[in-house]
Design a protein around this motif. Structure first.
Motif, PDB file in Angstrom:
ATOM      1  N   GLN A   1       4.518  10.308  -6.748  1.00 34.39           N
ATOM      2  CA  GLN A   1       5.547  10.640  -7.748  1.00 34.39           C
ATOM      3  C   GLN A   1       4.890  10.984  -9.087  1.00 34.39           C
ATOM      4  O   GLN A   1       5.317  11.920  -9.772  1.00 34.39           O
ATOM      5  CB  GLN A   1       6.509   9.475  -7.927  1.00 34.39           C
ATOM      6  N   ARG A   2       3.876  10.249  -9.456  1.00 36.80           N
ATOM      7  CA  ARG A   2       3.189  10.497 -10.713  1.00 36.80           C
ATOM      8  C   ARG A   2       2.512  11.859 -10.685  1.00 36.80           C
ATOM      9  O   ARG A   2       2.573  12.607 -11.659  1.00 36.80           O
ATOM     10  CB  ARG A   2       2.145   9.404 -10.970  1.00 36.80           C
ATOM     11  N   ASP A   3       1.897  12.205  -9.557  1.00 34.89           N
ATOM     12  CA  ASP A   3       1.258  13.523  -9.427  1.00 34.89           C
ATOM     13  C   ASP A   3       2.292  14.640  -9.533  1.00 34.89           C
ATOM     14  O   ASP A   3       2.049  15.666 -10.170  1.00 34.89           O
ATOM     15  CB  ASP A   3       0.524  13.633  -8.092  1.00 34.89           C
ATOM     16  N   ASN A   4       3.462  14.449  -8.917  1.00 33.91           N
ATOM     17  CA  ASN A   4       4.524  15.457  -8.975  1.00 33.91           C
ATOM     18  C   ASN A   4       5.070  15.631 -10.386  1.00 33.91           C
ATOM     19  O   ASN A   4       5.426  16.728 -10.788  1.00 33.91           O
ATOM     20  CB  ASN A   4       5.662  15.121  -8.011  1.00 33.91           C
ATOM     21  N   GLN A   5       5.146  14.557 -11.141  1.00 31.26           N
ATOM     22  CA  GLN A   5       5.651  14.625 -12.514  1.00 31.26           C
ATOM     23  C   GLN A   5       4.666  15.330 -13.438  1.00 31.26           C
ATOM     24  O   GLN A   5       5.056  15.956 -14.406  1.00 31.26           O
ATOM     25  CB  GLN A   5       5.946  13.223 -13.048  1.00 31.26           C
TER      26      GLN A   5
ATOM     27  N   ARG B   1       0.832  -1.206   0.000  1.00 32.59           N
ATOM     28  CA  ARG B   1       0.000   0.000   0.000  1.00 32.59           C
ATOM     29  C   ARG B   1       0.868   1.258   0.000  1.00 32.59           C
ATOM     30  O   ARG B   1       0.569   2.225  -0.702  1.00 32.59           O
ATOM     31  CB  ARG B   1      -0.935   0.000   1.215  1.00 32.59           C
ATOM     32  N   GLN B   2       1.956   1.229   0.763  1.00 36.84           N
ATOM     33  CA  GLN B   2       2.863   2.376   0.815  1.00 36.84           C
ATOM     34  C   GLN B   2       3.519   2.612  -0.546  1.00 36.84           C
ATOM     35  O   GLN B   2       3.646   3.755  -0.987  1.00 36.84           O
ATOM     36  CB  GLN B   2       3.927   2.178   1.893  1.00 36.84           C
ATOM     37  N   ARG B   3       3.913   1.543  -1.215  1.00 36.42           N
ATOM     38  CA  ARG B   3       4.502   1.684  -2.554  1.00 36.42           C
ATOM     39  C   ARG B   3       3.510   2.309  -3.527  1.00 36.42           C
ATOM     40  O   ARG B   3       3.872   3.146  -4.353  1.00 36.42           O
ATOM     41  CB  ARG B   3       4.988   0.329  -3.078  1.00 36.42           C
ATOM     42  N   VAL B   4       2.252   1.914  -3.432  1.00 36.21           N
ATOM     43  CA  VAL B   4       1.225   2.469  -4.308  1.00 36.21           C
ATOM     44  C   VAL B   4       1.066   3.959  -4.039  1.00 36.21           C
ATOM     45  O   VAL B   4       1.010   4.769  -4.971  1.00 36.21           O
ATOM     46  CB  VAL B   4      -0.123   1.724  -4.120  1.00 36.21           C
ATOM     47  N   VAL B   5       1.016   4.340  -2.771  1.00 38.20           N
ATOM     48  CA  VAL B   5       0.881   5.754  -2.407  1.00 38.20           C
ATOM     49  C   VAL B   5       2.074   6.546  -2.934  1.00 38.20           C
ATOM     50  O   VAL B   5       1.908   7.621  -3.517  1.00 38.20           O
ATOM     51  CB  VAL B   5       0.745   5.916  -0.879  1.00 38.20           C
ATOM     52  N   GLU B   6       3.283   6.018  -2.743  1.00 36.21           N
ATOM     53  CA  GLU B   6       4.483   6.710  -3.209  1.00 36.21           C
ATOM     54  C   GLU B   6       4.495   6.840  -4.723  1.00 36.21           C
ATOM     55  O   GLU B   6       4.859   7.889  -5.264  1.00 36.21           O
ATOM     56  CB  GLU B   6       5.735   5.988  -2.716  1.00 36.21           C
ATOM     57  N   THR B   7       4.090   5.800  -5.417  1.00 35.73           N
ATOM     58  CA  THR B   7       4.045   5.832  -6.878  1.00 35.73           C
ATOM     59  C   THR B   7       3.032   6.870  -7.347  1.00 35.73           C
ATOM     60  O   THR B   7       3.312   7.650  -8.262  1.00 35.73           O
ATOM     61  CB  THR B   7       3.682   4.444  -7.444  1.00 35.73           C
ATOM     62  N   ASP B   8       1.864   6.889  -6.711  1.00 33.54           N
ATOM     63  CA  ASP B   8       0.852   7.888  -7.061  1.00 33.54           C
ATOM     64  C   ASP B   8       1.375   9.302  -6.797  1.00 33.54           C
ATOM     65  O   ASP B   8       1.149  10.205  -7.600  1.00 33.54           O
ATOM     66  CB  ASP B   8      -0.444   7.650  -6.273  1.00 33.54           C
TER      67      ASP B   8
END
Length: 75
Positions: free
Chosen positions: A69-73, A60-67
Motif C-alpha cells: 500500500q505504501r509503494d502504491n501511494q 508477515r502478511q500484514r507487513v507485506v500488505e502495508t509495504d
C-alpha cells in the motif's frame, strides 16, 4: 514442554490473561478441548505451536500488505 497445556500455561507463555486465552478458545481461534468431570480445558502443545506460527504468518502478511500500500501511494 508437556504434551498438553492448561489455559493458564498458555496465558503465561503469551503473557496475556487466562480470560483472553479462554476467549480465543471459545471463538475458535485456538484449538482446545475439555476433559474430566469439571471440564478442564487443555491445549495440545503442537496445536499451540501451530497457532503461534499462524500468528507469525498473519503478521508477515500484514507487513507485506502495508509495504504494498505504501509503494502504491508513493507512485
Amino acid at each position: 514442554m508437556p504434551r498438553f497445556l492448561t489455559l493458564t500455561d498458555v496465558a503465561e507463555e503469551l503473557q496475556i490473561s487466562t480470560a483472553a486465552v479462554r476467549t480465543m478458545v471459545l471463538k475458535g481461534e485456538l484449538e482446545a478441548f475439555q476433559i474430566g468431570g469439571r471440564g478442564q480445558w487443555r491445549v495440545d502443545t503442537q496445536k499451540f505451536e501451530d497457532f503461534i506460527e499462524h500468528l507469525h504468518k498473519e503478521q508477515r502478511q500484514r507487513v507485506v500488505e502495508t509495504d504494498h500500500q505504501r509503494d502504491n501511494q508513493q507512485q
